[in-house]
Scaffold this motif. Structure first.
Motif, PDB file in Angstrom:
ATOM      1  N   ASN B 212     -20.541  20.360 -63.676  1.00 32.31           N
ATOM      2  CA  ASN B 212     -20.801  21.800 -63.659  1.00 32.31           C
ATOM      3  C   ASN B 212     -22.143  22.132 -64.311  1.00 32.31           C
ATOM      4  O   ASN B 212     -22.500  23.266 -64.485  1.00 32.31           O
ATOM      5  N   ASN B 213     -22.870  21.069 -64.683  1.00 30.61           N
ATOM      6  CA  ASN B 213     -24.180  21.268 -65.282  1.00 30.61           C
ATOM      7  C   ASN B 213     -24.901  19.944 -65.086  1.00 30.61           C
ATOM      8  O   ASN B 213     -24.263  18.892 -65.013  1.00 30.61           O
ATOM      9  N   SER B 214     -26.228  19.976 -64.983  1.00 30.08           N
ATOM     10  CA  SER B 214     -26.895  18.713 -64.725  1.00 30.08           C
ATOM     11  C   SER B 214     -28.381  18.824 -64.996  1.00 30.08           C
ATOM     12  O   SER B 214     -28.916  19.907 -65.210  1.00 30.08           O
ATOM     13  N   VAL B 215     -29.018  17.665 -64.999  1.00 27.07           N
ATOM     14  CA  VAL B 215     -30.466  17.624 -65.068  1.00 27.07           C
ATOM     15  C   VAL B 215     -30.919  16.555 -64.083  1.00 27.07           C
ATOM     16  O   VAL B 215     -30.228  15.549 -63.890  1.00 27.07           O
ATOM     17  N   PHE B 216     -32.029  16.798 -63.418  1.00 25.11           N
ATOM     18  CA  PHE B 216     -32.547  15.850 -62.431  1.00 25.11           C
ATOM     19  C   PHE B 216     -33.877  15.312 -62.936  1.00 25.11           C
ATOM     20  O   PHE B 216     -34.821  16.073 -63.147  1.00 25.11           O
TER      21      PHE B 216
END
Lengths: 389, 258
Positions: B212-216
């Motif tokens: 439900n949350n992320s970083v790329f």
């Protein structure tokens, strides 16, 4: 493919690869492939083809004709990629239309992901001074690491004494067994042989003066004071120091040490302390045992070669030795125990993350242990001399 | 659930090995109960970021804050207290190979709780059962398969009911059904214990099911190029690279630079 001759052959014999260059005018050449262009053939270099007579003049374009091509594999692909590279440098256009479809697709696939910037390693060697500097910096760094490690071990020992660190008792017992009882056979063999050799060499000299009985003094003092401990030290460096380095090195490779750290468990307290304590407890005992075996070795030579009887020999040994000899020997052993455990564990913990790094860690652990043993023996001998012990 | 104050804050983090910069200017926030995905192409420093967050590598620059407290500015004793609230599952499992599975799980319990031997054993069995390894208590890590080792590593990571669980590629090497069970377990743990998860993964199915949350992270630009809910990222992010990643190399988004 059903004939028995075919079945016996894993690969059907391939036809030789050939090529012809046909000029088409206007700086264009057509390259005709014939036969098998496979890895098991000696394939031509693209440069020779471009340099051939037919390709004289300013070359602008290369086209391919593969109608006579019998078969191909990665060999052809490597050739074409090489050709592409050279053509790129010489600004020659490559027309891939004449190539088999499979070849074109594979070449496109190989070019699909562009090279990552900075990913390719340069093979150039750094200038000499750079390397000297880098080596010096690395030396400084490893010295700092060593001192940090010794400091951490001291702190951990302090915490153990004050009851703040918990010792894995089962681990300690396993290590005590491993560097105590399990080492007895080899210590027996080597110390006894060492006593034997020492007595033999001494006997030959002493017999010239009719002073055979002093073989007991020679063997007794040499073995008890230094050599028993040194023999034990060298055996344990090869046996236990190497084992410690390999154990901890493998744990480092498997991230097992990271797993301890992230749980907030100190690898020093958990892994190094039990090994250090086990070796410190066992080395003095092993040393006393080695002393006994060394004297037994001397006894064998005395009884067989010199016609001295057992009681005489033992009496002479008792007369020659006093408590300080034993204490000096045990002190040696204790120091060696600490050094072996420290260097073994240090090299293991510093180990890199590959199989060869574990090998290097083990080797350098043994080398470091043996150097440390010899240097510390010299130091202790000097100190004893000054203190007149 | 995102209306709370931030749980983990990474501020302007630069990661480097010597002079080689892996990633720079990473800034993101994780809330309690988030399932935070770290994604990016291979070699972009996902595992390195994880190692920075759990305190294995000191950042070259920037800070990692837990509930407002900077990890690296804290004294070592406080860091150890923080570490106790973490559970970490390594790519290879990183089980202690000289101990049985039950002993592996028991070690943190023995270190940090006052439970008796029998209670610890009972709890170890429970954790193993949760990851589908009932009956394997007395096996050594070398005696079980890679996927099982990974699950056992997960059981160990969960031993102390940590606040935050860090997973380094949890489903790599797992069969699809086990991977699915793992996703279910993650969702279940979050629902029941309110655990926060930080997961490094490539598995698109997992990313969209649990994240439900992320970083790329991008290996070329050496910084993060997108952040937020992966589903929203797929719908809204106009960066072609992110889009290709999230659609398994599918067609570029309809409007470029929108």
């Amino acid at each position: 493919m059903t004939s028995s001759a075919d079945r016996n052959q894993i690969q059907p014999a391939s036809s030789r690869c050939c090529w012809t260059v046909e000029p088409e005018g206007n700086g264009t050449i057509r390259l005709l492939f014939e036969g098998d262009w496979k890895l098991d053939q000696t394939l031509p270099k693209p440069a020779e083809i471009l340099a051939s007579d037919a390709a004289e003049g300013t070359l602008r374009k290369v086209r391919f004709d593969c109608r006579a091509l019998a078969g191909w594999d990665s060999g052809l692909l490597v050739f074409l990629r090489d050709l592409d590279r050279i053509a790129g440098q010489r600004r020659i256009e490559i027309d891939r239309a004449g190539l088999p479809e499979g070849v074109r697709k594979l070449l496109d696939l190989a070019a699909a992901v562009p090279e990552r910037k900075g990913a390719r390693r340069s093979v150039e060697r750094d200038p000499f001074l750079d390397r000297v500097g880098a080596t010096a910096m690395a030396l400084g760094k490893s010295a700092a690491q060593t001192f940090t490690f010794i400091g951490e071990c001291t702190v951990a020992l302090g915490r153990l004494v004050t009851g703040k660190a918990r010792l894995q008792r089962s681990d300690l017992l396993v290590f005590i067994e491993d560097c105590g009882v399990s080492a007895l056979p080899i210590v027996t063999l080597l110390s006894m042989l060492f006593g034997l050799i020492l007595a033999f060499i001494g006997a030959v000299q002493l017999m010239m003066f009719g002073a055979q009985i002093y073989v007991a003094d020679l063997v007794g003092i040499a073995v008890v004071r230094v050599m028993g401990a040194v023999m034990c030290g060298i055996i344990m460096a090869g046996r236990t120091g190497a084992a410690f380095a390999a154990q901890l090195g493998t744990m480092q490779v498997n991230q097992e040490i990271d797993a301890l750290k992230t749980l907030g468990i100190s690898p020093i307290e958990f892994l190094v302390l039990p090994r250090l304590l086990a070796l410190c407890l066992m080395m003095p005992l092993l040393c006393l045992y080695a002393d006994l075996m060394g004297i037994a070795g001397g006894l064998i030579v005395a009884v067989w070669m010199l016609d001295i009887n057992v009681v005489q020999y033992l009496n002479q040994t008792l007369h020659a030795l006093n408590m300080s000899h034993f204490l000096v020997g045990v002190a040696h052993a204790l120091v060696f125990g600490v050094l072996i455990a420290l260097f073994g564990c240090l090299k293991g913990i510093q180990c890199g993350r590959s199989a060869s790094a574990v090998g290097e860690a083990t080797t350098s652990a043994v080398v470091a242990c043996i150097v440390a043993i010899v240097v510390s023996t010299a130091l202790i001998t000097f100190i004893c001399n000054v203190l007149k012990v | 659930m995102n209306a709370q104050k931030p749980h983990i804050v990474v501020q302007d983090l630069t990661m480097a090995y010597g002079s080689f910069v892996v990633q720079s200017h990473l800034t993101f926030t994780i809330h309690r109960g988030d399932i935070f995905i770290i994604m990016g192409d291979s070699g972009c420093g996902k595992s390195t970021l994880l190692n920075h967050m759990v305190g294995l590598i000191e950042p070259a620059k920037g800070e990692v804050l837990y509930d407002g407290v900077s990890f690296w500015d804290s004294p070592p004793a406080d860091r150890d207290l923080l570490l106790r609230r973490f559970g970490l599952l390594y790519q290879s499992g990183a089980l202690w190979s000289s101990m049985t599975l039950a002993e592996n799980i028991a070690l943190p319990l023995r270190e940090y709780t006052r439970m008796s031997g029998a209670e610890i054993r009972e709890l170890a069995s429970l954790k193993l059962a949760l990851v589908g390894l009932t009956g394997f208590e007395d096996y050594y890590p070398s005696e079980i398969s890679g996927g099982m080792r990974k699950r056992a590593g997960l059981a160990r990571a969960m031993a102390l009911d940590p606040d935050i669980l860090f997973f380094d590629e949890p489903s790599a090497g797992l069969d699809p059904i086990s991977a699915r069970l793992l996703d279910d377990l993650i969702l279940e743990l979050r629902a029941s214990l309110g655990t926060t998860f930080v997961v490094v993964t490539h598995e698109l199915a997992s990313i969209f099911t649990i994240g439900n949350n992320s970083v790329f992270l991008d290996a070329e630009r050496k910084t993060m190029i997108a952040a937020g809910d992966p589903k929203q990222m797929l719908a809204e992010c106009r960066d072609p690279k992110v889009h290709r990643f999230l659609t398994r190399g599918g067609p570029p988004p309809a409007r470029e630079n929108g």
